[in-house]
Design an enzyme around this catalytic site. Sequence first.
Site, PDB file in Angstrom:
ATOM      1  N   GLY A 216       0.817  -1.198   0.000  1.00  0.00           N
ATOM      2  CA  GLY A 216       0.000   0.000   0.000  1.00  0.00           C
ATOM      3  C   GLY A 216       0.849   1.245   0.000  1.00  0.00           C
ATOM      4  O   GLY A 216       2.064   1.193  -0.247  1.00  0.00           O
ATOM      5  N   GLY A 219       3.367   1.019   3.217  1.00  0.00           N
ATOM      6  CA  GLY A 219       4.154  -0.161   3.531  1.00  0.00           C
ATOM      7  C   GLY A 219       3.629  -1.400   2.847  1.00  0.00           C
ATOM      8  O   GLY A 219       2.595  -1.372   2.170  1.00  0.00           O
ATOM      9  N   VAL A 221       2.716  -5.738   3.089  1.00  0.00           N
ATOM     10  CA  VAL A 221       2.166  -6.735   4.007  1.00  0.00           C
ATOM     11  C   VAL A 221       2.718  -8.106   3.633  1.00  0.00           C
ATOM     12  O   VAL A 221       2.755  -8.464   2.455  1.00  0.00           O
ATOM     13  CB  VAL A 221       0.621  -6.749   3.958  1.00  0.00           C
ATOM     14  CG1 VAL A 221       0.060  -7.788   4.923  1.00  0.00           C
ATOM     15  CG2 VAL A 221       0.062  -5.373   4.286  1.00  0.00           C
ATOM     16  N   ASP A 331     -10.259   6.045   4.502  1.00  0.00           N
ATOM     17  CA  ASP A 331      -9.632   5.296   3.414  1.00  0.00           C
ATOM     18  C   ASP A 331     -10.390   3.995   3.160  1.00  0.00           C
ATOM     19  O   ASP A 331      -9.791   2.931   2.988  1.00  0.00           O
ATOM     20  CB  ASP A 331      -8.165   5.002   3.748  1.00  0.00           C
ATOM     21  CG  ASP A 331      -7.319   4.734   2.500  1.00  0.00           C
ATOM     22  OD1 ASP A 331      -7.791   5.052   1.381  1.00  0.00           O
ATOM     23  OD2 ASP A 331      -6.208   4.212   2.632  1.00  0.00           O
TER      24      ASP A 331
END
Length: 471
Positions: A216, A219, A221, A331
């Site tokens: 994203g 960062g 995942v 968001d």
Amino acid sequence: MPTADMELRHLPPQNRTELISILEVRDSWRSLIEIIPQEGAETPKFTAEHVRLIENASLVQKRSCSEILLEEWGTMGRKRPDLELLLKLLTKAELLRAADYIASVIGLNPAARPTDGPAAPVCVSSEMRVIAHDNSSVGPRPETSTESDSSHSEQTVIERKPEFNDCNTNPTAHLQETEAVGCSLSPAESDLLVLKFRELEKATDNFSEANKLGEGAFGAVYACALGEKKAAVKKFNEQEDVDLQALFLNEIQSLKRYRHKNLLPLLGYSCDVQLCLVYEFMPNGCLQEKIALKDEGKILGTDERLQIAVGTAEGINYLHTAFDKPLIHRDVKSANILLDAQLIPKLGDFGLVRSISSGTSNQTTTAIGTSAYMAPEAFRGDISIKMDTYSFGVVLLELLSGLPPYDEDRDGCDLITHLQDLEVEEILDKAVKWEPERASALYELALSCLENKKAARPNMAQVLDRLKKIS
């Protein structure tokens, strides 16, 4: 490194968490709040009524009193409190363990101890120290300070009236194979696992590409194994002009306070080397990727899409209505809606959330979010619960059409522009069979969520009610 003139509100998350855990011991925060002065005066800033309000807020919000006090005091006044003032007040209140900690954070020597009284130093032999350590498994462990002189290796200085902190005990039984160290936990955070970065490196094979689940704005995942449990780790990437520590702390505070079946559960965090958050693993990935799958047997059916819409709406509505102050996600998007093994949606990524003082709106100087989902007023910095309604409207269009929210290769790159002026029959995902009546009702609901004027949009409680009738 924090300095004496750093404002208290800017204290890094790791240090703030440690300080909170210290002040929670024996309600030490009460001794601090009693001597906090009015700005430019000697009279106390807080009254007994303020103490009562903080205690009530702690019960309602499920947050520690120390955290609430630091948050409120740290944002008050024209000249906000700095770490130098905090150290002075902690010393004055004889909260010497907290004072020693802040002194070490800003690179100063520990506060001077009184020659007598409860806080006076007393020498204890190393044998006594070993006995205390051995007994730590059956009760609270006395806090020992650093040896005052290297030549006195057989003696340690401790407080006559020791403070206790057993918050480092791992509260997550099924994850006990992983060493829980690093940042200490306050009581309000004691259900979160605190991990060393090196443990997460090992669990993700050094954050290998093979374990990457997605990436994203702030960062990536990664999948990892913590003991026998599979989890997902978000590792924040350093960026210019982005306060990652604020995003990190914002997400921890939000997810420990707001608990709901349609919000992504937070398991723990790491902050000793690099900021990382650890979540429950969601085997079906994110909604955006699931919609994009067109392979037979993997396609989301109409009933599944409607149930995902209902669950997501329930999660957003909970954020808006669970407490007196609505929490705005800011968001909401299909990439932030994760699906568990039963396709139950879990809304995640709470770094941008914002609490507002009423059900109307607040202002910010910065437009933050994902542009394809942002309401028109969001670009002006106008924050309200109707921002989330608008973003959810885009998610409904994705569920109906099966199209991505943004595509540079099509006319009208963003989905709203691409689908505008089309009839419902023209936008439906051809990979699934929509019932005309349900599809029309869902499309009408999506369009109402996407009204340009926020006053014309329904709130999420109204959206949820209409969705339940459709599904």
